[in-house]
Write a protein that holds these residues in place. Structure first.
Motif, PDB file in Angstrom:
ATOM      1  N   THR A   1       0.810  -1.222   0.000  1.00  0.00           N
ATOM      2  CA  THR A   1       0.000   0.000   0.000  1.00  0.00           C
ATOM      3  C   THR A   1       0.840   1.267   0.000  1.00  0.00           C
ATOM      4  O   THR A   1       0.659   2.152  -0.841  1.00  0.00           O
ATOM      5  CB  THR A   1      -0.935   0.003   1.230  1.00  0.00           C
ATOM      6  N   LEU A   2       1.779   1.375   0.948  1.00  0.00           N
ATOM      7  CA  LEU A   2       2.534   2.614   1.120  1.00  0.00           C
ATOM      8  C   LEU A   2       3.303   3.037  -0.134  1.00  0.00           C
ATOM      9  O   LEU A   2       3.212   4.207  -0.545  1.00  0.00           O
ATOM     10  CB  LEU A   2       3.483   2.485   2.308  1.00  0.00           C
ATOM     11  N   PRO A   3       4.106   2.161  -0.750  1.00  0.00           N
ATOM     12  CA  PRO A   3       4.857   2.618  -1.923  1.00  0.00           C
ATOM     13  C   PRO A   3       3.954   3.047  -3.062  1.00  0.00           C
ATOM     14  O   PRO A   3       4.295   3.978  -3.812  1.00  0.00           O
ATOM     15  CB  PRO A   3       5.709   1.406  -2.309  1.00  0.00           C
ATOM     16  N   GLY A   4       2.794   2.387  -3.209  1.00  0.00           N
ATOM     17  CA  GLY A   4       1.866   2.798  -4.255  1.00  0.00           C
ATOM     18  C   GLY A   4       1.324   4.192  -4.015  1.00  0.00           C
ATOM     19  O   GLY A   4       1.202   5.009  -4.947  1.00  0.00           O
ATOM     20  N   VAL A   5       0.995   4.486  -2.749  1.00  0.00           N
ATOM     21  CA  VAL A   5       0.493   5.821  -2.402  1.00  0.00           C
ATOM     22  C   VAL A   5       1.565   6.877  -2.669  1.00  0.00           C
ATOM     23  O   VAL A   5       1.294   7.936  -3.263  1.00  0.00           O
ATOM     24  CB  VAL A   5       0.060   5.855  -0.918  1.00  0.00           C
ATOM     25  N   ILE A   6       2.793   6.605  -2.227  1.00  0.00           N
ATOM     26  CA  ILE A   6       3.886   7.561  -2.408  1.00  0.00           C
ATOM     27  C   ILE A   6       4.187   7.757  -3.888  1.00  0.00           C
ATOM     28  O   ILE A   6       4.381   8.889  -4.355  1.00  0.00           O
ATOM     29  CB  ILE A   6       5.137   7.082  -1.653  1.00  0.00           C
ATOM     30  N   PHE A   7       4.223   6.657  -4.645  1.00  0.00           N
ATOM     31  CA  PHE A   7       4.511   6.755  -6.075  1.00  0.00           C
ATOM     32  C   PHE A   7       3.463   7.596  -6.793  1.00  0.00           C
ATOM     33  O   PHE A   7       3.805   8.507  -7.575  1.00  0.00           O
ATOM     34  CB  PHE A   7       4.578   5.361  -6.700  1.00  0.00           C
ATOM     35  N   ASN A   8       2.196   7.306  -6.554  1.00  0.00           N
ATOM     36  CA  ASN A   8       1.133   8.043  -7.240  1.00  0.00           C
ATOM     37  C   ASN A   8       1.144   9.522  -6.871  1.00  0.00           C
ATOM     38  O   ASN A   8       0.945  10.389  -7.732  1.00  0.00           O
ATOM     39  CB  ASN A   8      -0.231   7.443  -6.910  1.00  0.00           C
ATOM     40  N   SER A   9       1.379   9.805  -5.594  1.00  0.00           N
ATOM     41  CA  SER A   9       1.407  11.197  -5.146  1.00  0.00           C
ATOM     42  C   SER A   9       2.560  11.955  -5.797  1.00  0.00           C
ATOM     43  O   SER A   9       2.378  13.081  -6.300  1.00  0.00           O
ATOM     44  CB  SER A   9       1.535  11.243  -3.627  1.00  0.00           C
ATOM     45  N   ARG A  10       3.748  11.351  -5.810  1.00  0.00           N
ATOM     46  CA  ARG A  10       4.903  12.020  -6.400  1.00  0.00           C
ATOM     47  C   ARG A  10       4.763  12.138  -7.908  1.00  0.00           C
ATOM     48  O   ARG A  10       5.154  13.160  -8.500  1.00  0.00           O
ATOM     49  CB  ARG A  10       6.181  11.253  -6.053  1.00  0.00           C
ATOM     50  N   PHE A  11       4.195  11.115  -8.567  1.00  0.00           N
ATOM     51  CA  PHE A  11       4.012  11.181 -10.010  1.00  0.00           C
ATOM     52  C   PHE A  11       3.081  12.336 -10.361  1.00  0.00           C
ATOM     53  O   PHE A  11       3.357  13.090 -11.314  1.00  0.00           O
ATOM     54  CB  PHE A  11       3.456   9.858 -10.544  1.00  0.00           C
ATOM     55  N   ASP A  12       1.996  12.468  -9.614  1.00  0.00           N
ATOM     56  CA  ASP A  12       1.074  13.569  -9.883  1.00  0.00           C
ATOM     57  C   ASP A  12       1.761  14.917  -9.698  1.00  0.00           C
ATOM     58  O   ASP A  12       1.550  15.857 -10.481  1.00  0.00           O
ATOM     59  CB  ASP A  12      -0.140  13.475  -8.951  1.00  0.00           C
ATOM     60  N   TYR A  13       2.616  15.021  -8.660  1.00  0.00           N
ATOM     61  CA  TYR A  13       3.320  16.268  -8.391  1.00  0.00           C
ATOM     62  C   TYR A  13       4.297  16.607  -9.517  1.00  0.00           C
ATOM     63  O   TYR A  13       4.425  17.774  -9.920  1.00  0.00           O
ATOM     64  CB  TYR A  13       4.064  16.152  -7.061  1.00  0.00           C
ATOM     65  N   SER A  14       5.004  15.591 -10.027  1.00  0.00           N
ATOM     66  CA  SER A  14       6.034  15.819 -11.043  1.00  0.00           C
ATOM     67  C   SER A  14       5.495  15.790 -12.471  1.00  0.00           C
ATOM     68  O   SER A  14       6.245  16.061 -13.415  1.00  0.00           O
ATOM     69  CB  SER A  14       7.143  14.765 -10.914  1.00  0.00           C
ATOM     70  N   SER A  15       4.227  15.452 -12.637  1.00  0.00           N
ATOM     71  CA  SER A  15       3.686  15.295 -13.993  1.00  0.00           C
ATOM     72  C   SER A  15       3.552  16.609 -14.742  1.00  0.00           C
ATOM     73  O   SER A  15       3.243  16.598 -15.946  1.00  0.00           O
ATOM     74  CB  SER A  15       2.321  14.603 -13.930  1.00  0.00           C
ATOM     75  N   SER A  16       3.803  17.730 -14.072  1.00  0.00           N
ATOM     76  CA  SER A  16       3.728  19.020 -14.765  1.00  0.00           C
ATOM     77  C   SER A  16       4.760  19.124 -15.884  1.00  0.00           C
ATOM     78  O   SER A  16       4.598  19.924 -16.812  1.00  0.00           O
ATOM     79  CB  SER A  16       3.934  20.155 -13.768  1.00  0.00           C
ATOM     80  N   GLN A  17       5.820  18.294 -15.827  1.00  0.00           N
ATOM     81  CA  GLN A  17       6.840  18.338 -16.879  1.00  0.00           C
ATOM     82  C   GLN A  17       6.382  17.631 -18.149  1.00  0.00           C
ATOM     83  O   GLN A  17       7.051  17.717 -19.175  1.00  0.00           O
ATOM     84  CB  GLN A  17       8.132  17.691 -16.374  1.00  0.00           C
ATOM     85  N   ILE A  18       5.248  16.920 -18.101  1.00  0.00           N
ATOM     86  CA  ILE A  18       4.714  16.256 -19.291  1.00  0.00           C
ATOM     87  C   ILE A  18       3.923  17.291 -20.093  1.00  0.00           C
ATOM     88  O   ILE A  18       2.901  17.803 -19.640  1.00  0.00           O
ATOM     89  CB  ILE A  18       3.806  15.070 -18.908  1.00  0.00           C
TER      90      ILE A  18
END
Length: 561
Positions: A442-459
């Motif tokens: 659970t935890l790594p999935g939550v962290i991954f999704n949260s960080r991906f959303d934060y960094s997705s502005s570069q797309i």
């Protein structure tokens, strides 16, 4: 509260060979029943572990055939939930009914669940089958370690636990590969293949695992010893927490009351369970609080919880790296992850042998976390262009750290406890391990999704960014979806994957650091070299049996003195 020094003194007094250093007059199993039981236990752990990982590859196909829609998540998670919550109750049943009967029942339940899942025609039938399978698997995994504790002195347990648990790692290796192959042919055989194995192991265990135990005079007396109220509270609160973890981020946002309420109720129920177990109302607790009365056992319980989280963390994130960054297929990512499992098997056995030879568990735990942190730190440098030898070495380092812990934590917990508490401590140990696996998913999935959303502005592509946000990036990994974008956008997406994974690995380092700190809380206690149990093999009329030889060895030593 009994002090750890008092416990240590009791153990030292009860063992004639508890000195530190290399083992003297080593216990050596020579009875044929011992080796046949060990082989059966290895096969059971292999099957239970294989079934836990095999469905990952076949899940999309099964969901489509059964029209599971949003219920697909329960096909996988119902198994893990049932496997987790049953273990402390099963441990108490083992004290009341011995080891053999609960093991036979667990195997039969696992086989029943496999048959139901294999013949499922609806999603509800599949979920029911997987739940029943999980109940059987939870009993099997706990009982395997408990039987080893009954058959082998504490000093030698690490060696045999490493051997048996290597069967589980081997099952985890083959799971995705076998799952992919059977899904292509006929996914129902993913479950049906358990039936002939259980048909062989069940009579073998019934014949071989004849153990001693104090039998209650009546069924009513035996049933009255079961901690019904405590087990009800424990299973209810555990299920509540697990439901919150399963719902969170998948079916409902983490801020939803449907996630928060189960988590809060579950944790409150857990506190209530501990109060009840220590109260005068509970005559025969399933989890006696005395097993938490010293710092070494408490530290060991924390270490197994954290190490289970980080183990699943690595097992979840490495395939995501292969599929999301290197664009491999799910099946290929399973193959690429084999080095980790191979090193996990080999070093687990080595760690057990080292524990047996030198009797010191704290250095193994320290270096286990140290290597885990080193490997996880190196994982932060993984990119699209990382060469194969490099990520293989990284996997080897991570696996070696985990392996030093795998077969050495349970003996460390038992060192500060009496043999009377073996079943209860093993039940808590197995529960925390399975509970840690859930958090590790659970935890790594939550962290991954949260960080991906934060960094997705570069797309730069708006459509791609929106589709990959809110968990879409995890689902899109390995699907070939990213390849449909222009090359520039592809590079941006991969860079976002790499950035999100780097944060996930950094958090894993912090978790491992807490485990390393707790190693200093552990106290060195000499591991008992004699076997003193009420649940040993029944050796009436047999020659060359392990316990008979051990008893004769004790008699010889006493006579020489």
């Amino acid at each position: 509260m009994a002090s750890e020094d008092q416990n240590h003194a009791i153990h030292a007094a009860s063992s004639s060979t508890s000195e530190e250093g290399p083992i003297s007059n080593p216990w050596k199993p020579q009875g044929w029943r011992f080796w046949l039981i060990l082989a059966s236990l290895c096969l059971l752990v292999f099957v239970a572990s294989l079934d836990g990982s095999i469905i990952i590859i076949a899940l999309p196909l099964i969901s489509r055939e059964l029209n599971a829609a949003g219920n697909y998540i329960w096909i996988a998670n119902s198994f893990l939930l049932a496997q987790t919550v049953i273990q402390p109750l099963c441990a108490q049943l083992c004290n009341i009914f011995g080891r053999r009967n609960p093991m036979l029942v667990s195997i039969a339940i696992f086989a029943l669940g496999s048959g139901l899942a294999g013949g499922a025609t609806t999603t509800s039938m599949m979920i029911a089958g997987r739940t029943i399978q999980g109940l059987g698997s939870g009993g099997i995994l706990m009982l395997v370690e408990l039987v080893i504790c009954d058959l082998v002195p504490l000093r030698q347990r690490g060696t045999y636990l490493g051997m048996v648990m290597s069967g589980g790692a081997f099952g985890a290796i083959l799971g995705p590969v076998v799952g992919g192959a059977l899904a292509t042919a006929n996914w129902r055989w993913i479950f049906y293949m358990n039936l002939p194995i259980c048909a062989v192991v069940l009579p073998a265990i019934a014949w071989l695992l004849r153990v001693q135990y104090t039998k209650e005079p009546t069924w009513m007396r035996a049933l009255s010893r079961i901690d019904w109220i405590g087990s009800f509270i424990f299973i209810g609160s555990s299920c509540s927490i697990l439901l919150g973890l399963v719902f969170g981020g998948s079916q409902y946002p983490w801020s939803s009351w449907r996630v928060i309420l189960p988590l809060v109720l579950g944790f409150l129920g857990g506190v209530g369970f501990l109060f009840y177990e220590g109260s005068a109302f509970c005559k025969d607790p399933s989890v006696p609080l005395r097993i938490f009365n010293n710092r070494t056992s408490v530290a060991g319980f924390y270490i197994i919880f954290i190490s289970s989280i980080t183990l699943q963390w690595v097992c979840l994130m490495y395939p995501l790296y292969f599929q999301g960054v290197r664009w491999t297929t799910p099946l290929r990512s399973g193959v690429d992850f084999i080095p980790f499992q191979v090193f996990l098997i080999i070093i687990s056995v080595v760690a057990g042998v080292l524990l047996t030879q030198f009797g010191s568990y704290r250095p193994l735990h320290f270096f286990g976390f140290a290597l885990g942190m080193l490997g996880t730190g190196l994982n932060t440098t993984l990119s699209r262009h990382t060469s194969t030898p490099v990520w293989v070495v990284y996997q080897a380092i991570c696996a070696s750290g985990q392996a030093l812990l795998t077969s050495t934590i349970l003996p460390a917990i038992m060192a500060s406890l009496s043999e009377e508490d073996v079943a209860a401590a093993t039940g808590v140990y197995s529960f925390l391990r399975s509970f840690g696996w859930v958090w590790g998913l659970t935890l790594p999935g939550v962290i991954f999704n949260s960080r991906f959303d934060y960094s997705s502005s570069q797309i730069s592509d708006t459509d791609a960014r929106h589709l990959l946000q809110n968990g879409g990036a995890y689902e899109a990994a390995g699907s070939g979806y990213v390849k449909s974008f222009p090359p520039v956008v592809q590079d941006q997406v991969v860079d976002t994957y790499v950035d999100a994974l780097r944060i996930v690995w950094i958090v894993a380092i912090a978790l491992s650091a807490t485990g390393m700190f707790v190693v200093f809380v552990e106290k060195h206690i000499s591991l008992r070299q004699d076997l003193d149990t009420k649940f040993g093999l029944d050796t009436k009329g047999e020659k060359g049996d392990v316990n008979a030889e051990l008893a004769q060895g004790d008699a010889d030593r006493a006579e020489s003195k």
